[in-house]
Motif scaffolding. Structure first.
Motif, PDB file in Angstrom:
ATOM      1  N   VAL A   5       0.833  -1.205   0.000  1.00 39.69           N
ATOM      2  CA  VAL A   5       0.000   0.000   0.000  1.00 39.69           C
ATOM      3  C   VAL A   5       0.869   1.256   0.000  1.00 39.69           C
ATOM      4  O   VAL A   5       0.584   2.226  -0.697  1.00 39.69           O
ATOM      5  N   GLN A  31     -10.168   0.655   2.250  1.00 37.92           N
ATOM      6  CA  GLN A  31     -10.337  -0.152   1.036  1.00 37.92           C
ATOM      7  C   GLN A  31     -10.176   0.704  -0.207  1.00 37.92           C
ATOM      8  O   GLN A  31      -9.652   0.254  -1.224  1.00 37.92           O
ATOM      9  N   CYS A  34      -6.450   0.974  -0.904  1.00 36.99           N
ATOM     10  CA  CYS A  34      -5.958  -0.300  -1.448  1.00 36.99           C
ATOM     11  C   CYS A  34      -6.431  -0.498  -2.882  1.00 36.99           C
ATOM     12  O   CYS A  34      -5.659  -0.935  -3.743  1.00 36.99           O
ATOM     13  N   HIS A  38      -4.153  -0.959  -6.276  1.00 42.64           N
ATOM     14  CA  HIS A  38      -4.363  -2.159  -7.085  1.00 42.64           C
ATOM     15  C   HIS A  38      -4.728  -1.787  -8.524  1.00 42.64           C
ATOM     16  O   HIS A  38      -4.194  -2.369  -9.475  1.00 42.64           O
ATOM     17  N   LYS A  59      -1.753  -6.318   0.042  1.00 41.35           N
ATOM     18  CA  LYS A  59      -2.109  -5.002   0.553  1.00 41.35           C
ATOM     19  C   LYS A  59      -2.922  -5.140   1.834  1.00 41.35           C
ATOM     20  O   LYS A  59      -3.920  -5.847   1.845  1.00 41.35           O
TER      21      LYS A  59
END
Length: 68
Positions: A5, A31, A34, A38, A59
């Motif tokens: 992260v 989230q 993350c 991603h 992560k």
């Protein structure tokens, strides 16, 4: 947070600073941070723009707010 992260600030520049990442986390939750990292990795899975040894790193991010 894990290094999977932290690269959102340090390597990828998705967040202009640690403060900016913290603000996003406070507003949208961990989230969201993350997911942003991603998604960025998905744009260059071959690692040319940001060299790395695998497409995605693990992560994990915890966001806690403490009161006095």
């Amino acid at each position: 947070m894990t290094d999977g992260v932290s690269c959102g600030v340090e390597e990828y520049g998705l967040f202009s600073s640690w403060t900016a990442m913290a603000q996003d986390c406070d507003k949208n939750g961990p989230q969201s941070v993350c997911d942003a990292v991603h998604a960025h990795e998905e744009t260059g899975p071959d690692g040319r723009q940001h060299p790395r040894y695998k497409v995605h790193d693990d992560k994990a991010l915890v966001w806690a707010r403490f009161s006095k």
